[in-house]
Design an enzyme around this catalytic site. Sequence first.
Site, PDB file in Angstrom:
ATOM      1  CD  GLU A  17      -1.687   4.656   2.507  1.00 53.89           C
ATOM      2  OE1 GLU A  17      -2.335   5.615   3.004  1.00 53.89           O
ATOM      3  OE2 GLU A  17      -2.094   3.479   2.533  1.00 53.89           O
ATOM      4  CG  ASN A 148      -4.441   0.567   5.625  1.00 55.21           C
ATOM      5  OD1 ASN A 148      -4.154   1.749   5.499  1.00 55.21           O
ATOM      6  ND2 ASN A 148      -3.924  -0.379   4.848  1.00 55.21           N
ATOM      7  CG  ASP A 197      -5.385   0.897   1.741  1.00 55.05           C
ATOM      8  OD1 ASP A 197      -4.855   1.634   2.589  1.00 55.05           O
ATOM      9  OD2 ASP A 197      -4.725   0.224   0.927  1.00 55.05           O
TER      10      ASP A 197
END
Length: 291
Positions: A17, A148, A197
């Site tokens: 991430e 997100n 996302d």
Amino acid sequence: MVHVVRTALALQAELGECPLWSVAEHVLWCVDILAPAIHRFDPRNGTVQTFPQAEEVGCIGLREQGGLIAALRSGVWLLDDEGKPQRKIADNPGIAAQSRFNDGRVDPWGNFWCGSLWEPQDKNGGLLCRVTPALELEVKARNVKISNGLAFSADRRWMYHSDTPNEVLYRYPLNETGEPGEREIFRRFDARGGLPDGAAVDREGFYWSAQFDGGRVVRIDPNSAEIVDEIKLPVKWPTMVAFGGEDLKTLYITSSRENRTAEELARYPQSGNIFSVELDVAGIAEPLFRG
């Protein structure tokens, strides 16, 4: 348009991430939330430095004074340039046993934004928080399941923010000081094409969104909210994108292998790696936290 996707780094992260390009260092920072660890990748020579953390690390930002700001499960911390905690500046405003930080970044005004997710997934218990240069944490949005997709428009008029399992991308109007107004729905998604996302905005104002469980990254028009381009990936679970490289025209894409079965990983063995794609449009240099 057909895009050429390359493996930039065979990281095999559990949950890769928050890719973040440092213009000053010419390196890509990122996290593996669940390892937990922060990584510093130099694409010029392929070297990777790994800085293990004591608890899950959701997102990071670079600081004007050097080092990092990071949202860990317990709260927001200032770290040195080797990822060592120096000072905790705010507690997790949620219930830390049931929520951890996730996606985030520094805004053009030097604030650090960090969103959280509600782990039981039985309600919209996630939060969106802002840490000011005065080191004060403010909860700016509630009623989110998994925070997100935080990004800021090229003209600084809008803040984007997605709620992944609820299949929605919001945007908030921003005033001249970066204060957000009431959120509005910008686009809804169909889970069959992927869930919204992590994301980044290019210099032309288009929003690039990693489509978790969709195996692609899409480029969204800031006016019509329509998808105008896509990058198909060799993995099904991309998590976030970042513009990097000398001209900010390399799109880096992190991915996940969290909770995948042996059969799924056999089909998508590159899950958890970082990918790169050369684009014709440049991104925007990431701002630095001013605290």
